[in-house]
Each structure stands twice: as C-alpha cells, then as structure tokens.
Design a protein around this motif. Sequence first.
Motif, mmCIF file in Angstrom:
data_model
loop_
_atom_site.group_PDB
_atom_site.id
_atom_site.type_symbol
_atom_site.label_atom_id
_atom_site.label_comp_id
_atom_site.label_asym_id
_atom_site.label_seq_id
_atom_site.Cartn_x
_atom_site.Cartn_y
_atom_site.Cartn_z
ATOM 1 N N VAL A 14 0.861 -1.179 0.000
ATOM 2 C CA VAL A 14 0.000 0.000 0.000
ATOM 3 C C VAL A 14 0.897 1.229 0.000
ATOM 4 O O VAL A 14 1.856 1.316 0.775
ATOM 5 N N ILE A 15 0.551 2.166 -0.880
ATOM 6 C CA ILE A 15 1.303 3.421 -0.977
ATOM 7 C C ILE A 15 0.337 4.577 -0.769
ATOM 8 O O ILE A 15 -0.688 4.666 -1.443
ATOM 9 N N PHE A 16 0.685 5.449 0.166
ATOM 10 C CA PHE A 16 -0.041 6.702 0.330
ATOM 11 C C PHE A 16 0.796 7.755 -0.367
ATOM 12 O O PHE A 16 1.995 7.881 -0.124
ATOM 13 N N SER A 17 0.155 8.501 -1.256
ATOM 14 C CA SER A 17 0.847 9.356 -2.197
ATOM 15 C C SER A 17 0.069 10.650 -2.415
ATOM 16 O O SER A 17 -1.020 10.826 -1.877
ATOM 17 N N ARG A 18 0.643 11.528 -3.202
ATOM 18 C CA ARG A 18 -0.064 12.685 -3.762
ATOM 19 C C ARG A 18 0.182 12.667 -5.254
ATOM 20 O O ARG A 18 1.282 12.359 -5.702
ATOM 21 N N SER A 19 -0.828 13.012 -6.006
ATOM 22 C CA SER A 19 -0.736 12.916 -7.466
ATOM 23 C C SER A 19 0.350 13.815 -8.060
ATOM 24 O O SER A 19 0.885 13.515 -9.120
ATOM 25 N N SER A 20 0.729 14.888 -7.381
ATOM 26 C CA SER A 20 1.714 15.825 -7.920
ATOM 27 C C SER A 20 3.124 15.607 -7.363
ATOM 28 O O SER A 20 4.030 16.381 -7.671
ATOM 29 N N CYS A 21 3.334 14.566 -6.584
ATOM 30 C CA CYS A 21 4.615 14.330 -5.909
ATOM 31 C C CYS A 21 5.553 13.510 -6.794
ATOM 32 O O CYS A 21 5.244 12.365 -7.145
ATOM 33 N N SER A 22 6.706 14.084 -7.132
ATOM 34 C CA SER A 22 7.647 13.389 -8.018
ATOM 35 C C SER A 22 8.284 12.173 -7.345
ATOM 36 O O SER A 22 8.500 11.145 -7.998
ATOM 37 N N MET A 23 8.575 12.240 -6.053
ATOM 38 C CA MET A 23 9.156 11.085 -5.359
ATOM 39 C C MET A 23 8.130 9.960 -5.234
ATOM 40 O O MET A 23 8.482 8.788 -5.292
ATOM 41 N N CYS A 24 6.869 10.322 -5.069
ATOM 42 C CA CYS A 24 5.798 9.319 -5.043
ATOM 43 C C CYS A 24 5.752 8.601 -6.386
ATOM 44 O O CYS A 24 5.653 7.370 -6.441
#
Length: 102
Positions: A14-24
Amino acid sequence: MDMVTRMVSERPVVIFSRSSCSMCHTVKSLLLEFGVNSSIYELDEIPKGREIEQALLRLGRNPIIPAVFIGGEFVGGATEIISLHLQRSLQPMLKNAGALWV
C-alpha cells in the motif's frame, strides 16, 4: 490510525501518495517495474485524505509521503524504498509479503 491500519492490512503493498509528488511517482514506478500491483491512495484525491495524512504524521515522518507499507508494516518513504532496492532487499521483502510470484 485505525483507518490506516485497516487499509494497509487489505493488500500486500500500500502506498499513500499525492498525485503531484515526483518522489511518489518514482516509488510507484519502481514497484510497478517489479510487477507489483500496489494499492495506491492519492491523498489529494480521496475524501478522507486529510484524515489519513494526519494519521501518517503520527509515524514521525517528514515528508509524510510517500508512505509505503509492505506486508502490513510501515517500511518508509522514497529514500528507504530506493535504499532497500539498491541493497537488493526490496525484492525479497515483496516476495515474502505475497506481492511477487517470481
């Protein structure tokens, strides 16, 4: 934190992310290259994203995202995932969690 615990127990990765995050994006791409079908929660796009972000803050991470859970356990963010990959520890970890069959 109960909501996060429930979410991470449902899938091997499971990954919690943000759509605009380059490291994500980097972490998601790396896991995808392994053939991992991760559950990805874009905190900026889901209704309870702010609540989840507050729960992740309690893990003491800065930055909060990406937050990667493998086998229900918090592994870390981009730095930790990339380090595990370079140490050749990521693939066995994914295999043990049932995320890889190779």
